[in-house]
Design a protein around this motif. Structure first.
Motif, short mmCIF file in Angstrom:
data_model
loop_
_atom_site.label_atom_id
_atom_site.label_comp_id
_atom_site.label_asym_id
_atom_site.label_seq_id
_atom_site.Cartn_x
_atom_site.Cartn_y
_atom_site.Cartn_z
N SER A 60 0.82 -1.22 0.00
CA SER A 60 0.00 0.00 0.00
C SER A 60 0.85 1.27 0.00
CB SER A 60 -0.94 0.01 1.21
OG SER A 60 -0.17 0.07 2.39
N LEU A 61 2.17 1.12 0.10
CA LEU A 61 3.08 2.27 0.11
C LEU A 61 3.01 3.01 -1.23
CD1 LEU A 61 5.42 3.86 1.46
CD2 LEU A 61 6.96 2.29 0.29
N ASN A 62 2.82 4.30 -1.16
CA ASN A 62 2.79 5.12 -2.36
C ASN A 62 3.84 6.22 -2.18
OD1 ASN A 62 2.23 6.73 -4.56
ND2 ASN A 62 0.03 6.65 -4.29
N CYS A 63 4.92 6.11 -2.93
CA CYS A 63 6.02 7.07 -2.80
C CYS A 63 5.63 8.45 -3.29
CB CYS A 63 7.25 6.57 -3.53
SG CYS A 63 7.92 5.08 -2.76
N ALA A 64 4.48 8.59 -3.91
CA ALA A 64 4.00 9.90 -4.33
C ALA A 64 3.57 10.73 -3.13
CB ALA A 64 2.85 9.75 -5.33
N ALA A 65 3.60 10.16 -1.96
CA ALA A 65 3.36 10.94 -0.74
C ALA A 65 4.40 12.05 -0.64
CB ALA A 65 3.39 10.05 0.49
N PHE A 66 5.58 11.81 -1.21
CA PHE A 66 6.61 12.84 -1.28
C PHE A 66 6.10 14.05 -2.06
CE2 PHE A 66 10.11 14.59 -3.89
CZ PHE A 66 10.88 15.13 -2.87
N ALA A 67 5.46 13.80 -3.20
CA ALA A 67 4.90 14.88 -4.02
C ALA A 67 3.76 15.57 -3.27
CB ALA A 67 4.39 14.34 -5.35
N ALA A 68 3.00 14.82 -2.48
CA ALA A 68 1.93 15.41 -1.68
C ALA A 68 2.51 16.40 -0.67
CB ALA A 68 1.12 14.33 -0.98
N GLY A 69 3.61 16.04 -0.05
CA GLY A 69 4.27 16.94 0.89
C GLY A 69 4.78 18.20 0.22
N LEU A 70 5.37 18.04 -0.97
CA LEU A 70 5.83 19.20 -1.73
C LEU A 70 4.67 20.13 -2.06
CD1 LEU A 70 8.31 17.64 -4.31
CD2 LEU A 70 8.89 19.15 -2.41
N LEU A 71 3.58 19.54 -2.53
CA LEU A 71 2.41 20.33 -2.91
C LEU A 71 1.80 21.04 -1.71
CD1 LEU A 71 0.42 21.24 -5.01
CD2 LEU A 71 -0.74 19.04 -4.83
N GLU A 72 1.73 20.38 -0.57
CA GLU A 72 1.21 21.01 0.64
C GLU A 72 2.07 22.21 1.05
OE1 GLU A 72 0.33 19.76 5.24
OE2 GLU A 72 -0.10 18.29 3.67
N ALA A 73 3.39 22.06 0.93
CA ALA A 73 4.30 23.16 1.27
C ALA A 73 4.14 24.33 0.31
CB ALA A 73 5.73 22.66 1.26
N VAL A 74 4.02 24.06 -0.98
CA VAL A 74 3.86 25.12 -1.97
C VAL A 74 2.55 25.87 -1.74
CG1 VAL A 74 3.44 25.56 -4.44
CG2 VAL A 74 5.34 24.11 -3.74
N LEU A 75 1.47 25.14 -1.52
CA LEU A 75 0.17 25.78 -1.28
C LEU A 75 0.19 26.62 -0.01
CD1 LEU A 75 -2.25 22.89 -2.30
CD2 LEU A 75 -1.87 25.05 -3.52
N GLY A 76 0.79 26.09 1.05
CA GLY A 76 0.86 26.82 2.31
C GLY A 76 1.67 28.10 2.18
N ALA A 77 2.81 28.02 1.49
CA ALA A 77 3.66 29.19 1.29
C ALA A 77 3.01 30.22 0.37
CB ALA A 77 5.01 28.76 0.73
N SER A 78 2.08 29.77 -0.46
CA SER A 78 1.39 30.67 -1.39
C SER A 78 0.16 31.32 -0.77
CB SER A 78 0.95 29.90 -2.64
OG SER A 78 2.07 29.35 -3.28
N GLY A 79 -0.13 30.99 0.48
CA GLY A 79 -1.30 31.58 1.14
C GLY A 79 -2.57 30.78 0.96
#
Length: 112
Positions: A60-79
């Protein structure tokens, strides 16, 4: 140019950001039918999953969780604070759930 609307920042994520990070645009962007806070970025074959061999006990491991973390950081930093998680559905689906304040701000901007 700074994005002020949810749709604008999501189109930026799907296009230019995804292209800069992974070499091509994300496959699809969708909004949930039942929740105006939830959006999905769908990637059929994510680059981060291409060269990873997942053991059977962690299927069930999905290494795209890394991309999810990147996306969460970008959205948060963008307001646009949101929670982003990776799921197996139509390939890999990143589920973006924006904070209530973001959706309220977006609706108030529509009234202008």
């Amino acid at each position: 140019r700074r994005e002020t609307k949810v749709l604008g920042v999501l189109l930026f994520v799907k296009g230019p950001l995804w292209r800069a990070l992974f070499g091509r645009e994300a496959d699809k962007l969708e909004q949930a039918n039942d929740d105006d806070r939830t959006f999905y970025v769908i990637e059929r074959e994510p680059l981060v999953n291409t060269f990873v061999s997942v053991p059977r006990e962690n299927s069930s491991l999905n290494c795209a969780a890394f991309a999810a973390g990147l996306l969460e950081a970008v959205l948060g930093a963008s307001g646009f604070p949101a929670r982003v998680s990776a799921h197996w559905h139509k390939g890999t689906t990143l589920m973006i759930k924006f904070d209530e304040a973001v959706i309220a701000r977006d609706k108030s901007l529509e009234g202008r």
